[in-house]
Design a protein around this motif. Structure first.
Motif, PDB file in Angstrom:
ATOM      1  N   LEU A 170      18.703  34.543 -26.212  1.00 54.99           N
ATOM      2  CA  LEU A 170      17.070  34.489 -26.131  1.00 54.99           C
ATOM      3  C   LEU A 170      16.259  33.822 -27.323  1.00 54.99           C
ATOM      4  O   LEU A 170      15.471  32.953 -27.353  1.00 54.99           O
ATOM      5  CB  LEU A 170      16.508  35.986 -25.669  1.00 54.99           C
ATOM      6  N   GLU A 171      16.756  34.203 -28.656  1.00 56.16           N
ATOM      7  CA  GLU A 171      16.401  33.868 -29.634  1.00 56.16           C
ATOM      8  C   GLU A 171      16.533  32.198 -29.766  1.00 56.16           C
ATOM      9  O   GLU A 171      15.360  31.421 -30.357  1.00 56.16           O
ATOM     10  CB  GLU A 171      16.682  34.762 -30.971  1.00 56.16           C
ATOM     11  N   SER A 174      14.246  30.077 -27.543  1.00 56.87           N
ATOM     12  CA  SER A 174      12.845  30.037 -28.107  1.00 56.87           C
ATOM     13  C   SER A 174      12.738  28.844 -29.129  1.00 56.87           C
ATOM     14  O   SER A 174      11.833  28.360 -29.528  1.00 56.87           O
ATOM     15  CB  SER A 174      12.637  31.156 -28.822  1.00 56.87           C
ATOM     16  N   LYS A 175      13.836  28.638 -29.839  1.00 63.00           N
ATOM     17  CA  LYS A 175      13.939  27.538 -30.869  1.00 63.00           C
ATOM     18  C   LYS A 175      14.473  26.144 -30.289  1.00 63.00           C
ATOM     19  O   LYS A 175      14.560  25.175 -30.837  1.00 63.00           O
ATOM     20  CB  LYS A 175      14.868  28.054 -32.069  1.00 63.00           C
ATOM     21  N   ARG A 214      13.294  36.143 -17.736  1.00 63.36           N
ATOM     22  CA  ARG A 214      13.957  35.925 -18.967  1.00 63.36           C
ATOM     23  C   ARG A 214      15.668  36.049 -18.525  1.00 63.36           C
ATOM     24  O   ARG A 214      16.644  35.263 -19.289  1.00 63.36           O
ATOM     25  CB  ARG A 214      13.681  36.871 -19.956  1.00 63.36           C
ATOM     26  N   ASN A 217      17.055  33.062 -17.054  1.00 65.47           N
ATOM     27  CA  ASN A 217      17.138  31.915 -18.044  1.00 65.47           C
ATOM     28  C   ASN A 217      18.370  31.891 -18.901  1.00 65.47           C
ATOM     29  O   ASN A 217      19.206  31.031 -19.147  1.00 65.47           O
ATOM     30  CB  ASN A 217      15.960  31.725 -18.849  1.00 65.47           C
ATOM     31  N   ASP A 244      10.479  24.368 -20.457  1.00 71.87           N
ATOM     32  CA  ASP A 244       9.546  25.449 -20.787  1.00 71.87           C
ATOM     33  C   ASP A 244      10.219  26.753 -20.394  1.00 71.87           C
ATOM     34  O   ASP A 244      10.279  27.155 -19.216  1.00 71.87           O
ATOM     35  CB  ASP A 244       8.113  25.281 -20.118  1.00 71.87           C
ATOM     36  N   TYR A 245      10.644  27.594 -21.305  1.00 69.99           N
ATOM     37  CA  TYR A 245      11.255  28.909 -21.066  1.00 69.99           C
ATOM     38  C   TYR A 245      10.205  29.980 -21.479  1.00 69.99           C
ATOM     39  O   TYR A 245      10.639  31.378 -21.419  1.00 69.99           O
ATOM     40  CB  TYR A 245      12.477  28.936 -22.151  1.00 69.99           C
ATOM     41  N   SER A 246       8.912  29.601 -21.292  1.00 70.74           N
ATOM     42  CA  SER A 246       8.009  30.874 -21.490  1.00 70.74           C
ATOM     43  C   SER A 246       7.859  31.779 -20.133  1.00 70.74           C
ATOM     44  O   SER A 246       8.367  31.115 -19.125  1.00 70.74           O
ATOM     45  CB  SER A 246       6.682  30.244 -21.738  1.00 70.74           C
ATOM     46  N   THR A 247       7.534  32.887 -20.203  1.00 71.96           N
ATOM     47  CA  THR A 247       7.290  33.610 -18.910  1.00 71.96           C
ATOM     48  C   THR A 247       5.924  33.700 -18.372  1.00 71.96           C
ATOM     49  O   THR A 247       5.043  33.841 -19.217  1.00 71.96           O
ATOM     50  CB  THR A 247       8.092  34.814 -19.119  1.00 71.96           C
TER      51      THR A 247
END
Length: 473
Positions: A170-171, A174-175, A214, A217, A244-247
């Motif tokens: 997950l971290e 986000s990067k 999440r 993904n 785009d991995y935003s929720t």
């Protein structure tokens, strides 16, 4: 037209007929001709026939295809929603226009664990190994809950390893980084639930919870994006970019349409709101359909043409637009109920939060404007409910457990804790619930084919329970 028998030995007995057939001039359809009359789900009232033209379809699939990278003949799509659902119709047409293969399935045969797959047999995704899939949140929520239940059953070492890998990936996502080792050694089994080759998974039809998105993904090792569209806009509106991995967001407008917000003063949403403009979502463009079949008054109410000749549709959904142009659905006018004390409750928002509770397979939240609190109808998860009953020494058949008041209270306590943890307001949390031993399926008439709640039918079905929970009985 002539019919004849090939009888060389006895021509006198051969049968020869001259049939005059009416000849019709073949005409190519115009772009403005109706291609499909597709009915809305009827989740909030009477279903309406939406007149979709050929040009609407072309505009819609053009917009959708632009957001799905590298579509080709190498792709395989699995179709399991009915073609009478606009998401499925457009998804299949996108695939056909790019030469993708299509394999047909059903919600009951999709995975190895599906209800109509014989034990020991393989589900359709395992056999087909699709690369593309469109899914409704109900299906994804099921996968999420099944996997998380198995994680809970792992020994402490396996569970710790899974959680560490999950948080690490997950971290990294986000990067903007990938995690090939985690994908191969930790998440491969979860990915295999959908065949192991899925590269794009698109969710539509209803809001997808942030927790489920999440999880998908991370564990399915492919981008899981939300899209937004309606039958009235031929399924097109927005789709998240694949990177785009935003929720919680549904992406920016497709190339086939424009989006603007209209103030809804009664609900407290304005385009001047800070930090993000908010209001009712209006969609305009060549994908906006021709209106409703034989419902002229409703057509005039929901559609309009601007001064530039562009057609627009009032969606009834409330959205906010972020700095990068992405849209987030935050409410729905028809799902908003004002309680007696003046608080507004968004039924869909509460349901989306509570569906994440492992004890809940499905839930319908109900509120009456003459009352001061919210109630709910819950289809409990059988395994979780039996475990809860066992912990408290309550025995009985499945039907009996769902009708025991003590079980209602125990489930309500768990649901309340989940709601407050998710930061729902106290007035949004159901104060009373009833448990349903029977699941809601399209066959029962309580949900649509895409598993959206039919509120009117549910209200009728649970009429006596509503009166009981509101003190009438």
């Amino acid at each position: 037209m002539m019919f004849y028998t090939n009888n060389r030995t006895n021509l006198s007995h051969s049968s020869v007929f001259n049939v005059t057939a009416a000849t019709f001039e073949r005409k190519q359809p115009l772009s403005s001709d109706i291609a499909v009359i597709m009915y809305t789900s009827g989740s909030t009232g009477i279903a309406k026939g939406v007149m979709i033209s050929h040009s609407n379809i072309i505009a819609s699939i053009t917009g959708m295809a632009e957001r799905i990278p590298n579509l080709s003949e190498e792709d395989t799509y699995i179709g399991y929603l009915p073609l009478a659902h606009v998401l499925e119709l457009c998804a299949e047409l996108v695939c056909i226009s790019h030469g993708c293969r299509i394999g047909y399935s059903s919600p009951q045969t999709l995975a190895d664990q599906s209800s109509k797959i014989k034990k020991g047999s393989r589900g359709d995704t395992t056999v087909l190994q699709p690369t593309l899939m469109a899914a409704v949140p109900e299906i994804m929520d099921r996968i999420y809950k099944n996997v998380m239940t198995k994680v809970e059953e792992m020994n402490s070492f396996q569970r710790t390893l899974f959680i560490l890998a999950y948080n690490y990936k997950l971290e990294q996502l986000s990067k903007g980084y990938s995690t090939p080792l985690c994908d191969r050694f930790v998440f491969r089994k979860v990915r295999s639930l959908l065949g192991g080759r899925t590269r794009v998974l698109l969710s539509g039809g209803a809001p997808l919870s942030a927790a489920t998105q999440r999880f998908m993904n991370v564990c399915l090792c492919c981008p899981v994006g939300q899209g937004y569209g309606l039958t009235e806009t031929c399924g097109a509106g927005t789709i998240c970019e694949y990177w785009d991995y935003s929720t919680g967001r549904v992406g920016g407008p497709l190339v086939c349409c424009e989006i603007k917000l209209k103030d809804w003063v009664e609900g407290g949403y304005r385009s001047t709101d800070k930090p993000h403009p908010r209001g009712e979502i209006l969609i305009g463009g060549p994908n906006v359909t021709m209106g409703y079949y034989n419902l002229e008054a409703k057509k005039q109410e929901d559609f309009f043409v601007d001064e530039n000749g562009q057609r627009w549709f009032y969606t009834g959904d409330i959205g906010e637009i972020h700095e990068d142009g992405c849209l987030k659905i935050i409410d729905r006018k028809k799902d908003l109920v004002k309680l007696q004390a003046g608080e507004y409750v968004s039924l869909g928002k509460v349901e989306a939060v509570l569906k994440n509770c492992p004890l809940v397979d499905n839930i319908c939240v109900y509120a009456n404007s003459d009352e001061t609190y919210v109630i709910g109808f819950v289809v409990p998860n059988q395994k979780q409910l039996l475990a809860l009953a066992g912990q408290h020494g309550i025995r009985g058949s499945w039907e009996e457990l769902c009708n025991i008041k003590a079980m209602e209270e125990l489930v309500l306590k768990v649901i309340t804790e989940a709601a407050l943890t998710a930061q729902l307001e106290r007035f949004e949390v159901p104060r009373k619930i009833c448990l349903s031993p029977d699941p809601w399926t399209p066959e029962t008439g309580l949900v649509t084919d895409a598993f959206k709640l039919k509120r009117k039918e549910l209200k009728t079905h649970y009429k006596d329970d509503i009166e009981r929970m509101y003190g009438g009985k």
